[in-house]
Design an enzyme around this catalytic site. Structure first.
Site, PDB file in Angstrom:
ATOM      1  CG  HIS A 130      -5.688  -1.796  -0.314  1.00 13.88           C
ATOM      2  ND1 HIS A 130      -4.720  -1.752  -1.488  1.00 13.88           N
ATOM      3  CD2 HIS A 130      -5.142  -1.329   0.207  1.00 13.88           C
ATOM      4  CE1 HIS A 130      -4.065  -0.873  -1.166  1.00 13.88           C
ATOM      5  NE2 HIS A 130      -4.090  -0.760  -0.052  1.00 13.88           N
ATOM      6  CG  ASP A 181      -6.335  -2.698  -4.248  1.00 16.19           C
ATOM      7  OD1 ASP A 181      -7.277  -1.486  -4.247  1.00 16.19           O
ATOM      8  OD2 ASP A 181      -5.314  -2.684  -4.183  1.00 16.19           O
ATOM      9  CB  SER A 185      -0.780  -0.006   1.233  1.00 15.17           C
ATOM     10  OG  SER A 185      -1.921   1.022   0.966  1.00 15.17           O
TER      11      SER A 185
END
Length: 309
Positions: free
Chosen positions: A283, A251, A166
């Protein structure tokens, strides 16, 4: 009687569910994390040893090191940068302690997990500068004469990798770009072999309110730190030979990440990019459900990349 609307209770900026900023400057984080101590002796389950080191006494920037059990030869070196929207989490949290420990074990690699200062107290680019300082510290061991014995004895500086998830992927990518502007070298004649980007955060076509607040000097949606595909000339300088990009089918950032991969291929960068997609997942699912079959598969895929390059 004291009024309710005091500086200590008035919310100036509300970024729920992450944090709130009050008029008196106080930052209230709305997600708690469980900080755990390292295991200087072997972890009873994994056999991994871990220790914490302070990189800068001035800033408090530090790292957690992980050493697989019974190393008999030099090991690949993995520098890991945690995610958390630039404003949450820690290398010392249970989430990232267990994940990086598992990755070090699976890859049979010595790992350095970066603990950078968080925004908004330390606005971006502090996270980039802190991560770079840890990387420079790591590379100070390239000739086996640095301050940390584990790196001197066990790290193979011909096989150095960067990884993150991320926002941590975003930072890791920017670190590789920095290295590329020095001919792919960070220090001591050492370069990155590969970079692993797990569900990277590269923004979207719309202004990101959180990014704009955390990064006061940003140029907006095409800031190359946020959206590296916006500047293909800069992107072509990526300082590694291979990139593994991991995406999740559900995601929200998937399309931007795939667009980044196309831009990397078109930029003139001479390396190879691999894309691995996990179907039916969102995600950073592997951090929320680390015992799942898909999380185990992803872990093995990242470990394979570290051992295969």
């Amino acid at each position: 009687m004291e009024p309710n609307n005091t500086a200590s209770s008035q919310v100036l900026h509300d970024f729920s569910p992450r944090f709130r900023v009050y008029a008196d400057g106080r930052v209230e984080r709305l997600r708690t994390i469980n900080i755990i101590l390292p295991a200087p002796s072997h972890d009873p389950i994994t056999g991994i040893q871990s220790k914490d080191v302070t990189i800068s006494p001035v800033t408090g920037v530090s790292a957690r090191l992980f050493l697989p059990p019974n190393p008999t030869h030099k090991l690949p070196l993995l520098i890991y940068i945690h995610g958390g929207a630039f404003c949450l989490q820690s290398a010392f949290s249970s989430t990232f302690h267990h994940y990086v420990s598992s990755l070090a074990l699976e890859a049979n690699a010595i790992a350095v997990s970066v603990d950078y200062r968080l925004a908004p107290e330390h606005p971006i680019p502090a996270c980039y500068e802190d991560s770079w300082s840890v990387i420079q510290w790591v590379f100070s061991h390239a000739n086996a004469d640095g301050p940390e014995s584990w790196l001197n004895r066990h790290a193979d500086f011909s096989g150095v990798f960067l990884a993150g998830d991320s926002a941590g992927s975003n930072i890791a990518h920017d670190m590789a770009i920095r290295a590329g502007f020095d001919g792919g070298h960070v220090g001591g004649g050492v370069k990155f072999l590969g970079v692993v980007l797990v569900h990277p955060f590269f923004g979207s076509d719309q202004p990101d309110r959180l990014w704009m607040f955390l990064c006061p000097d940003t140029s907006g949606v095409n800031d190359p730190r946020l959206n590296p595909g916006a500047d293909l000339t800069r992107l072509s300088r990526l300082g590694c030979s291979k990139v593994l990009v991991c995406v999740a089918e559900e995601d929200q950032f998937r399309e931007r990440v795939l667009s980044y991969c196309e831009g990397l291929k078109e930029s003139g960068w001479s390396g190879e990019v691999e894309i691995v997609e996990t179907k039916g997942e969102d995600h950073v699912f592997h951090l929320f459900n680390p015992s799942s079959e898909n999380a185990a598969t992803l872990l093995k895929r990242v470990a394979l990349f570290v051992n295969r390059v």
